[in-house]
Design an enzyme around this catalytic site. Structure first.
Site, PDB file in Angstrom:
ATOM      1  N   ALA A   1       0.834  -1.211   0.000  1.00 37.56           N
ATOM      2  CA  ALA A   1       0.000   0.000   0.000  1.00 37.56           C
ATOM      3  C   ALA A   1       0.864   1.255   0.000  1.00 37.56           C
ATOM      4  O   ALA A   1       0.547   2.246   0.648  1.00 37.56           O
ATOM      5  CB  ALA A   1      -0.918  -0.009   1.216  1.00 37.56           C
TER       6      ALA A   1
ATOM      7  N   ARG B   1      -4.237   8.879 -10.141  1.00 39.72           N
ATOM      8  CA  ARG B   1      -5.441   8.998 -10.969  1.00 39.72           C
ATOM      9  C   ARG B   1      -6.711   9.251 -10.155  1.00 39.72           C
ATOM     10  O   ARG B   1      -7.748   9.610 -10.714  1.00 39.72           O
ATOM     11  CB  ARG B   1      -5.611   7.732 -11.837  1.00 39.72           C
ATOM     12  CG  ARG B   1      -4.739   7.771 -13.082  1.00 39.72           C
ATOM     13  CD  ARG B   1      -4.903   6.510 -13.900  1.00 39.72           C
ATOM     14  NE  ARG B   1      -4.177   5.393 -13.302  1.00 39.72           N
ATOM     15  CZ  ARG B   1      -4.356   4.128 -13.656  1.00 39.72           C
ATOM     16  NH1 ARG B   1      -5.262   3.812 -14.574  1.00 39.72           N
ATOM     17  NH2 ARG B   1      -3.657   3.158 -13.079  1.00 39.72           N
TER      18      ARG B   1
END
Ligand code: UD1
Ligand code: CA
Length: 508
Positions: free
Chosen positions: A11, A17
């Protein structure tokens, strides 16, 4: 099942995006962050240790991981040099790691513990160095492809950017979830290079390394490919959210909950519903909401962290941190704020707002009221349009209403104040002093009727005509002289009656 399992959750990536100040893995779906869903699935596998690799925005991600999984080992990856590098950092932080190592990503919210468990078990049973949880997808673009030889044996994973035209046609992809023999992994990691199209250390290169060493490698296709799908932008986030919601609703319907319109119903992952609950259209049950047997919720209701009792009904209501007792009725158009506790068979009716309000068994606040910082005893009834004035502009104060009290309409209770058991208040009362048990509080002034005021001040209006007609019917004479009716200025500016010459003193 495996007795020495390490799960590594990656992570550390950026997630540009999403175009968000919130780290990608912390974006919520169905009441939990994407990472929270992954950690819940991981916990179901009961691994010996969990290592979470954090990097980008780790000041937000790390505490979130610790909150979900306090026993987690955090590994910090300062620079995101690739999945191979991330796992290397994780293995360094893990300390002792023998047995099986499972690698998962933090952005796959549909992942289920059962799939991880079955995958790890198969990997161990087959005694492989590396296992790939793969998937066959119609559009493999962007994924690493699982390359097999003429015998169907897995030989490598090739990343999109490094793939040949033929390899790009392969529909079997690497989901990203890989299982390793820990010993092999520790030996392979330092040998992974970044000599590839992206200049990253690819964890997937370990597959080829295992093959080259003559070790066993295999892929286990997961039929339900959405479980390993990640959300990279907010469009995918919404798509995965709808799908996860659909799955949650399906599970509850199979458990005996009626969901009249799954398309407009949203239920968070941690909500608990009893059998024979009915959820009507346009309803959102969020957070840690719990609904008891035979309760009916909706339509158009949002409840967050609420508890709804057996057989209760909650109609067109917005509630947060509120408790609705068994058999109680709420709504339509009620606003239950934190600290509301409605007793069994009680009622919070139309256009009523409550906050920090303990409303006893069978007690009713049926219409148009605000109940803040109050307790209302069992069986009491609060008149329509009552305001519990809890705020003096500086501090909040409490109001208590006893048992079986009856208060009139349009009252104001100026806190701190108490109304005793079995007491009453007249309509329009402003209660500023405590009302003893059994007393009737009256504070509004006596009513005066100014006879024929309308005929004098509003002659020629429909109102005056109606009054004339009523008097003609009753045969009563006018109280005023004919001459005055004509001379009074019609349509005067007054908005309230002038003081009358005489008043009748009543119930002082
Ligand atoms: C990766 C796989 C690819 C697979 C795909 C599935 C590799 C080289 N490729 O590609 O075979 O089909 O996932 O989605 O493994 N991360 C880190 N640190 C890093 C790099 C990545 O923590 O240095 C994390 C990211 O936050 C992300 C995950 O690892 O959660 C995958 O990284 P990403 O860069 O998205 O890999 P892909 O190119 O998608
Ligand atoms: Ca990815």
């Amino acid at each position: 099942m495996t007795n020495n399992l390490t799960v590594i959750v990656l992570a550390a990536g950026g997630g540009t995006r999403m175009r968000s100040k919130t780290p990608k893995v912390l974006h919520p779906i169905c009441g939990r962050s994407m990472l929270g869903h992954v950690l819940a699935a991981v916990r179901e596998v009961q691994p010996q240790r969990v290592v979470a690799v954090v990097g980008h925005q780790r000041e937000q991600v790390a505490p979130h991981v610790q909150e979900h999984l306090p026993e987690v080992v955090l590994a910090i990856q300062e620079e995101q040099l690739g999945t191979g590098h991330a796992v290397r950092v994780a293995m360094e932080a893990a300390g002792d790691a023998s047995g099986t190592v499972l690698v998962a990503y933090g952005d796959t919210p549909l992942l289920e513990g059962r799939s991880l468990r079955e995958f790890a078990a198969e990997h161990e049973a087959a005694q492989r160095a590396v296992s790939i949880l793969s998937g066959v997808v119609p559009e493999p673009f962007g994924y690493g492809r699982v390359v097999r030889d003429g015998d169907g044996e897995v030989v490598a994973i090739v990343e999109e950017k490094d793939a040949t035209v033929d390899q790009r046609a392969i529909a079997e992809i690497n989901s990203g979830i890989l299982a390793f023999d820990a010993e092999f992994l520790l030996e392979a990691l330092p040998r992974i290079s970044n000599d590839n199209a992206k200049g990253e250390y690819y964890l997937t290169d370990a597959v080829q390394l295992a093959r080259d060493a003559g070790l066993t490698v295999g892929a286990h296709p997961l039929e339900d490919v959405l479980q390993t799908e990640g959300a990279n932008d907010r469009v995918q986030l919404a798509e995965l959210g709808r799908e996860l919601n659909r799955r949650i609703l399906t599970r509850w319907m199979r458990e005996g909950v009626t969901v009249m319109d799954p398309a407009t119903t949203w239920i968070d992952a941690d909500v608990v519903l009893a059998q024979d609950v009915t959820v009507l259209p346009g309803t959102q049950l969020l957070g840690a909401t719990v609904v008891g047997e035979d309760a009916v919720v909706g339509p158009d209701t949002t409840l967050r962290d609420c508890e709804v009792g057996t057989g209760a009904r909650v109609v067109r209501t917005h509630g947060e941190l509120a408790v609705v007792g068994d058999g109680a009725n709420v709504g339509p158009f009620a606003y239950l704020r934190p600290g509301t506790r409605l007793g069994a068979d009680g009622k919070i009716g139309a256009f009523v707002e409550t906050k920090n309000a303990e409303i006893g068994d069978g007690a009713k606040v049926p219409h148009l009221s605000y109940v803040g910082d109050a307790s209302i005893g069992e069986g009491s009834n609060i008149g329509a349009g009552t305001i519990f004035a809890n705020y003096d502009g500086v501090a909040k104060h409490r109001t208590s209403v006893g048992r079986h009290a009856r208060t009139g309409s349009n009252n104001t209770f100026v806190a701190p104040v108490s109304i005793g058991d079995g007491a009453g208040t007249a309509g329009g009362t402003v209660v500023r002093r405590d009302v003893p048990p059994g007393a009737l509080a009256v504070s509004s002034g006596p009513q005066r009727n100014v006879d024929d005021w309308v005929l004098r001040r509003r002659p020629g209006t429909a109102q005056a005509a109606a009054a004339e007609e009523a008097r003609a019917r009753s045969g009563e004479p006018s109280h005023i002289g004919e001459d005055r009716i004509g001379t009074d200025p019609a349509g005067g500016a007054e908005s309230a009656p002038a003081p009358p010459p005489a008043t009748r003193e009543q119930d002082r």
